[in-house]
Scaffold this motif. Sequence first.
Motif, short mmCIF file in Angstrom:
data_model
loop_
_atom_site.label_atom_id
_atom_site.label_comp_id
_atom_site.label_asym_id
_atom_site.label_seq_id
_atom_site.Cartn_x
_atom_site.Cartn_y
_atom_site.Cartn_z
N THR A 12 0.84 -1.20 0.00
CA THR A 12 0.00 0.00 0.00
C THR A 12 0.87 1.25 0.00
N ALA A 13 1.91 1.25 0.82
CA ALA A 13 2.80 2.41 0.88
C ALA A 13 3.52 2.61 -0.45
N ILE A 14 3.99 1.51 -1.05
CA ILE A 14 4.68 1.60 -2.33
C ILE A 14 3.73 2.10 -3.41
N LEU A 15 2.48 1.59 -3.42
CA LEU A 15 1.49 2.02 -4.40
C LEU A 15 1.18 3.51 -4.23
N THR A 16 1.01 3.94 -3.00
CA THR A 16 0.71 5.35 -2.74
C THR A 16 1.86 6.24 -3.20
N ILE A 17 3.08 5.85 -2.88
CA ILE A 17 4.25 6.63 -3.29
C ILE A 17 4.36 6.65 -4.80
N SER A 18 4.10 5.51 -5.45
CA SER A 18 4.15 5.44 -6.91
C SER A 18 3.11 6.35 -7.53
N LEU A 19 1.88 6.35 -6.97
CA LEU A 19 0.83 7.22 -7.48
C LEU A 19 1.21 8.69 -7.32
N LEU A 20 1.75 9.04 -6.17
CA LEU A 20 2.16 10.42 -5.94
C LEU A 20 3.28 10.84 -6.89
N ILE B 238 -14.18 13.98 -1.64
CA ILE B 238 -14.44 15.13 -2.51
C ILE B 238 -15.93 15.41 -2.41
N LYS B 239 -16.25 16.69 -2.20
CA LYS B 239 -17.65 17.13 -2.19
C LYS B 239 -17.83 18.14 -3.31
N VAL B 240 -18.95 18.03 -4.02
CA VAL B 240 -19.29 18.99 -5.06
C VAL B 240 -20.63 19.59 -4.71
N ASP B 241 -20.65 20.91 -4.60
CA ASP B 241 -21.87 21.64 -4.25
C ASP B 241 -22.55 21.06 -3.00
N GLY B 242 -21.72 20.70 -2.01
CA GLY B 242 -22.22 20.22 -0.73
C GLY B 242 -22.51 18.74 -0.65
N LYS B 243 -22.43 18.01 -1.76
CA LYS B 243 -22.74 16.58 -1.78
C LYS B 243 -21.45 15.77 -1.94
N GLN B 244 -21.23 14.78 -1.05
CA GLN B 244 -20.04 13.94 -1.16
C GLN B 244 -20.17 13.06 -2.39
N VAL B 245 -19.14 13.12 -3.28
CA VAL B 245 -19.19 12.38 -4.54
C VAL B 245 -18.08 11.34 -4.66
N ALA B 246 -17.07 11.39 -3.78
CA ALA B 246 -15.97 10.42 -3.86
C ALA B 246 -15.31 10.27 -2.49
N ASP B 247 -14.83 9.05 -2.21
CA ASP B 247 -14.02 8.80 -1.01
C ASP B 247 -13.17 7.56 -1.24
N ASN B 248 -12.22 7.31 -0.36
CA ASN B 248 -11.39 6.12 -0.45
C ASN B 248 -11.66 5.17 0.72
N GLN B 249 -12.90 5.13 1.13
CA GLN B 249 -13.38 4.22 2.19
C GLN B 249 -12.55 4.38 3.46
N ASP B 250 -12.39 5.62 3.89
CA ASP B 250 -11.65 5.94 5.12
C ASP B 250 -10.22 5.42 5.08
N GLY B 251 -9.61 5.45 3.89
CA GLY B 251 -8.22 5.02 3.74
C GLY B 251 -8.04 3.53 3.60
N LYS B 252 -9.13 2.77 3.47
CA LYS B 252 -9.03 1.31 3.35
C LYS B 252 -8.58 0.89 1.96
N THR B 253 -8.70 1.75 0.96
CA THR B 253 -8.21 1.44 -0.38
C THR B 253 -7.10 2.43 -0.75
N ALA B 254 -6.19 1.99 -1.57
CA ALA B 254 -5.08 2.84 -1.99
C ALA B 254 -5.48 3.74 -3.15
N GLU B 255 -6.73 3.66 -3.59
CA GLU B 255 -7.21 4.48 -4.69
C GLU B 255 -7.32 5.94 -4.27
N PRO B 256 -6.93 6.86 -5.15
CA PRO B 256 -7.18 8.28 -4.85
C PRO B 256 -8.66 8.59 -5.00
N CYS B 257 -9.08 9.74 -4.55
CA CYS B 257 -10.47 10.17 -4.71
C CYS B 257 -10.57 10.93 -6.03
#
Length: 157
Positions: A4-12, A132-151
Amino acid sequence: MRKTAILTISLLAAASLLTGCGSEKEGAAPVKTGHASPSASPSASASGGAKGSSSGKKGVVHEVVFEVGGTGASKVLWIGNTNHFEQVTLPWTKTESVQLEGAELKIGVTVSVVPGSVKGADGMLKPAPCTIKVDGKQVADNQDGKTAEPCNYKLKD
């Protein structure tokens, strides 16, 4: 956890390399207008009106809120009006106004936040939670950090 750390660093790292791949010409008008910062001048918002659209049709301005949770400090990449990559203190929130113009009205624009790693309850590094929230509505999340996917979210009118 190491993967997970390697994937996050690679994505960054990949995201930071991609941020320099623009073709913006010096002195060109900004791609998007409507920044919510108090330092933005009224003429900056008015200057983005003619953006390669033959119809001249403008969309509505969307308020986009990027959030990264956790404690301590972390690197964060976010893509809204422009690309940003910096060290921040957590929890962190950034609000931008994004106005879609021309072809963006039909195909959309992706907004994104890539959080760095934070220390989990077990002492291991894990991706920081993001939303990520758009116009007050949450539209994306990474499941409280449980996935290495960005929002990510495709903003369209």
